[in-house]
Design a protein around this motif. Structure first.
Motif, short mmCIF file in Angstrom:
data_model
loop_
_atom_site.label_atom_id
_atom_site.label_comp_id
_atom_site.label_asym_id
_atom_site.label_seq_id
_atom_site.Cartn_x
_atom_site.Cartn_y
_atom_site.Cartn_z
N VAL A 42 0.80 -1.28 -0.07
CA VAL A 42 0.04 0.08 0.21
C VAL A 42 0.92 1.04 0.01
O VAL A 42 1.73 1.32 0.74
CB VAL A 42 -0.80 0.02 1.23
N GLY A 43 0.65 2.05 -0.93
CA GLY A 43 1.21 3.62 -0.85
C GLY A 43 0.30 4.64 -0.42
O GLY A 43 -0.92 4.67 -1.26
N ILE A 44 0.40 5.59 0.43
CA ILE A 44 -0.54 6.43 1.13
C ILE A 44 0.21 7.88 0.76
O ILE A 44 1.24 8.00 1.28
CB ILE A 44 -1.06 6.24 2.23
N VAL A 82 0.47 -6.87 5.38
CA VAL A 82 0.40 -5.61 4.62
C VAL A 82 1.32 -4.70 5.11
O VAL A 82 1.79 -4.52 6.16
CB VAL A 82 -1.18 -5.18 5.24
N ASN A 83 2.11 -4.34 3.66
CA ASN A 83 3.22 -3.38 4.10
C ASN A 83 2.87 -2.08 3.40
O ASN A 83 2.39 -1.88 2.34
CB ASN A 83 4.34 -3.99 3.26
N ILE A 84 2.93 -1.01 4.33
CA ILE A 84 2.44 0.41 3.67
C ILE A 84 3.57 1.46 3.89
O ILE A 84 4.33 1.23 4.78
CB ILE A 84 1.27 0.87 4.87
N ASN A 85 3.76 2.11 2.76
CA ASN A 85 4.72 3.33 2.79
C ASN A 85 3.90 4.59 2.44
O ASN A 85 2.88 4.59 1.96
CB ASN A 85 5.52 2.97 1.61
N THR A 86 4.38 5.47 3.07
CA THR A 86 3.84 6.75 3.26
C THR A 86 4.63 7.97 2.60
O THR A 86 5.82 7.91 2.78
CB THR A 86 3.01 7.23 4.60
N GLY A 144 -5.74 16.44 -1.33
CA GLY A 144 -5.72 15.03 -1.63
C GLY A 144 -5.14 14.02 -0.78
O GLY A 144 -4.57 14.18 0.21
N LEU A 145 -5.75 12.67 -0.94
CA LEU A 145 -5.40 11.67 -0.14
C LEU A 145 -5.24 10.43 -1.05
O LEU A 145 -6.27 9.66 -1.13
CB LEU A 145 -6.35 11.40 0.86
N PRO A 146 -4.08 10.24 -1.98
CA PRO A 146 -4.14 9.05 -2.95
C PRO A 146 -3.56 7.71 -1.90
O PRO A 146 -2.90 7.81 -1.11
CB PRO A 146 -2.71 9.47 -3.70
N VAL A 147 -4.22 6.72 -2.44
CA VAL A 147 -4.02 5.30 -1.73
C VAL A 147 -3.87 4.34 -3.14
O VAL A 147 -4.82 4.09 -3.76
CB VAL A 147 -5.28 4.95 -0.86
N ALA A 148 -2.95 3.85 -3.17
CA ALA A 148 -2.47 2.76 -4.20
C ALA A 148 -2.63 1.52 -3.40
O ALA A 148 -1.96 1.39 -2.40
CB ALA A 148 -1.69 3.03 -5.00
#
Length: 281
Positions: A191-193, A251-255, A262-266
């Motif tokens: 996940v990229g936030i 679940v690995n998240i990078n921010t 905006g609040l992009p979430v990929a």
């Protein structure tokens, strides 16, 4: 003081990494699969996890690719600013490594030159290359061959800032639910936030190369990773999509910083082999 590296070293390492990543499960994924088999509650889910590990064992022993889709080569390069690359262009060196790896390793060639004309390049090039200049005199290489069963399940959500953390959770769960069995679970969810449209997608892809079991060093992000993993595993999709308590292994998240509006979430999902290998030159 500058350190010179001949790009032939990059080619050699990428060739070896393409072959290794496609034949051997990484140690972190191996440990995660074994743990999942022990903890899986559903008898059928447990049986599927056993079969998947038997397949992986045979692949390693007989040098058979761990998946018939040997992926499009995604290469992340962290280049120390005190490195001087010589002997040719870096991009050519990376693609030559991929060409040699996929040709000499007898790996399936899955890349077409034009997205609409669809003529195969016959050597799995070009690679997808992401470079970053960092401190130091080393080059860190991450090779992550990405199959398209899971890649096709990727999603990007351009949320409104007011949707906040609950909106992020809903976006990730929506992507996983929509993927269902198509991403060959148990999956790893990257996940990229934040950032922009393209930055969030790159962060989500790179998150898949993080060692399974290692969490973000940002406390609230770590908690979000743990909560989302628990909620994904409560969906009941299970190994192979046939039901069970193990839908995801991590679940690995990078921010990253983003715009006030905006609040992009990929969300980039990877299958149960989640091929990735890291070296430093």
């Amino acid at each position: 003081m500058l350190r010179s590296i001949n790009v032939g070293e990059i080619t050699k390492n990428i060739k070896e990494m393409c072959i290794e990543a496609n034949h051997y499960l990484s140690p972190d994924m191996d440990a995660a699969m074994k743990k999942a088999e022990q903890e899986e509650k559903a008898p059928l889910g447990k049986q599927i996890l056993e079969q998947l590990q038997e397949n992986l064992k045979i692949a390693a022993e007989e040098m058979i690719p761990i998946c018939q889709d040997t992926g499009m080569a995604v290469v992340f390069l962290e280049i120390g600013q005190d490195v001087h690359l010589e002997g040719g262009l870096l991009e050519d060196a990376v693609n030559e490594g991929v060409r040699q790896g996929y040709t000499e390793g007898y790996l399936r060639k899955s890349v077409v030159k034009d997205p609409l004309i669809r003529e195969n390049t016959k050597d799995n090039t070009p690679a997808i290359i992401h470079t970053r200049i960092v401190a130091g005199d080393k080059v860190k290489i991450k090779v992550a061959p990405k199959g398209f069963g899971s890649e096709n399940m990727s999603r990007i959500f351009m949320l409104k800032p007011a949707e906040g953390i609950e909106g992020v959770k809903n976006a990730v769960l929506t992507a996983v639910k929509d993927a269902g069995p198509n991403a060959c679970p148990p999956m790893v969810v990257g996940v990229g936030i934040g950032g922009t449209f393209e930055k969030s997608a790159i962060m989500a892809k790179e998150a898949l190369t993080r060692e399974v079991g290692l969490h973000s060093d940002i406390e609230y992000v770590k908690e979000l990773e743990e909560e989302l993993l628990s909620r994904i595993n409560s969906l009941g999709i299970g190994p192979g999509g046939l039901g069970g308590t193990t839908t995801a292994l991590a679940v690995n998240i990078n921010t990253y910083a983003t715009h006030i509006a905006g609040l992009p979430v990929a969300v980039n999902i990877c299958c149960h082999v989640n091929r990735h290998i890291v070296r430093e030159v």
